[in-house]
Design a protein around this motif. Structure first.
Motif, PDB file in Angstrom:
ATOM      1  N   ARG A 118      59.629  19.209  11.068  1.00  0.00           N
ATOM      2  CA  ARG A 118      58.829  20.251  10.439  1.00  0.00           C
ATOM      3  C   ARG A 118      59.482  21.607  10.660  1.00  0.00           C
ATOM      4  N   ALA A 119      59.456  22.400   9.621  1.00  0.00           N
ATOM      5  CA  ALA A 119      60.055  23.730   9.687  1.00  0.00           C
ATOM      6  C   ALA A 119      58.964  24.777   9.513  1.00  0.00           C
ATOM      7  N   PRO A 120      59.130  25.959  10.105  1.00  0.00           N
ATOM      8  CA  PRO A 120      58.150  27.022   9.887  1.00  0.00           C
ATOM      9  C   PRO A 120      58.140  27.428   8.412  1.00  0.00           C
ATOM     10  N   VAL A 121      56.953  27.628   7.886  1.00  0.00           N
ATOM     11  CA  VAL A 121      56.817  28.003   6.477  1.00  0.00           C
ATOM     12  C   VAL A 121      56.801  29.519   6.383  1.00  0.00           C
ATOM     13  N   SER A 122      57.849  30.067   5.813  1.00  0.00           N
ATOM     14  CA  SER A 122      57.953  31.523   5.690  1.00  0.00           C
ATOM     15  C   SER A 122      57.488  31.965   4.309  1.00  0.00           C
TER      16      SER A 122
END
Length: 334
Positions: A118-122
């Motif tokens: 999971r990646a941070p949603v920017s």
């Protein structure tokens, strides 16, 4: 099938029989998977001190896949999204192998259980209308190359198309008569219809007059008549952004790519009050959650919403429970 090493035949069957014939995958999916496996096999061969042709299915363990994913993200400087795309290509192959090689099913399950990261949603970086106008003003309209670039960038902003969708554009996909529109094929071979502004139609007509193309030929080509590449468009756009940044300073801090025009289209449609379900159809989003992401990005829309909310009136007297002395006295006894 080669009993000693079935891996080469499995790889051939995966690409030719499974992806192309059974799944009818697009050429872009096939190329993406090809690039992943090219990198993975070289990585595995180097670690095993073998030639790529000597790699066997047993060499491609879940641990090896995990090491490759770490290398993709940290060694090659890839994003988490790139890492997950590589994993998707590898998972697809092992899912296929599980149906062809029952003896290897335990190995396949181990690979399939590697989780997506999971990646941070920017917030999406988008262009303001003034910034779009400044970039569109840079191409030299008197030259064929400048006319092409201006038409392409205008089309990207008008349609919100992904870069490859725009580069695949052929004249027979465009309706020049009113109401003008274009038929685009997006991810998963899903078609959608996008309206075109009269100004965009005029630019496309002028480009075709200057550089005639057959109905099924790509519209945006280089000086040799070959279709433009996405990397070529990014290179040209970087030059235009650099020139535009001399007059619009806010562009100096933004990383502008062809996809930035897609973000700009979405956010500007939200600002204009267009319903998000219409925007989803316009952009070809599978999920409405993706479209809603743009509604959160527009600071001007947030400011206008804030102005419509008035401050709560100041209470002129204490609430009723504080005025009820019998209740307060009972609470004191607890």
């Amino acid at each position: 099938m080669n009993k000693a090493n079935p891996f080469p035949n499995l790889m051939r069957m995966f690409f030719y029989e499974w992806l192309v014939e059974q799944r009818n995958a697009s050429i872009h999916t096939v190329r993406s998977y090809r690039d992943t496996w090219r990198l993975f096999l070289r990585f595995a061969a180097q670690r095993a001190k073998k030639k790529v042709a000597r790699i066997t299915l047993a060499d491609l363990t879940a641990g090896e896949v995990a090491a490759f994913l770490r290398y993709t993200e940290h060694g090659r400087g890839g994003t988490i999204g790139t890492r997950n795309c590589r994993l998707a290509a590898i998972r697809s192959f092992f899912n296929f192998v599980a149906t062809r090689e029952p003896a290897s099913i335990a190995q396949c399950v181990d690979v399939l259980n590697i989780p997506v990261k999971r990646a941070p949603v920017s917030e999406p970086c988008y262009l303001e209308p003034a910034e779009v106008a400044a970039i569109l003003a840079q191409p030299d309209h008197s030259s064929l190359e400048g006319m092409r670039d201006h038409a392409l960038l205008s089309f990207l902003y008008n349609s919100g198309a992904r870069i490859q969708e725009a580069l695949d554009l052929c004249p027979d996909m465009i309706r020049f008569d009113s109401p003008s529109c274009v038929r685009l094929t997006g991810k998963g071979r899903k078609e959608r219809i996008c309206p075109l502004w009269p100004e965009t139609v005029l630019l496309l007509k002028k480009l075709l007059e200057r550089k005639p193309r057959a109905p099924d030929q790509r519209l945006f080509v280089n000086r040799y008549g070959e279709p433009l590449s996405a990397s070529g468009v990014r290179f040209k756009l970087a030059g235009y952004v650099k020139e535009a940044a001399e007059t619009v300073s806010s562009l100096q801090t933004k990383h502008v790519t062809p996809h930035s025009f897609r973000h700009a289209t979405a956010v500007h449609l939200v600002s204009a009050g267009v319903d998000v379900t219409v925007i989803r159809s316009w952009l070809g989003h599978v999920s409405l959650d993706t479209t809603n992401h743009y509604a959160k990005a527009n600071l001007e829309t947030k400011r206008q919403a804030l102005e419509q909310v008035s401050l709560p009136a100041t209470a002129v007297q204490p609430p009723s429970w504080k005025r009820d002395t019998s209740l307060l006295a009972w609470l004191d006894t607890l």
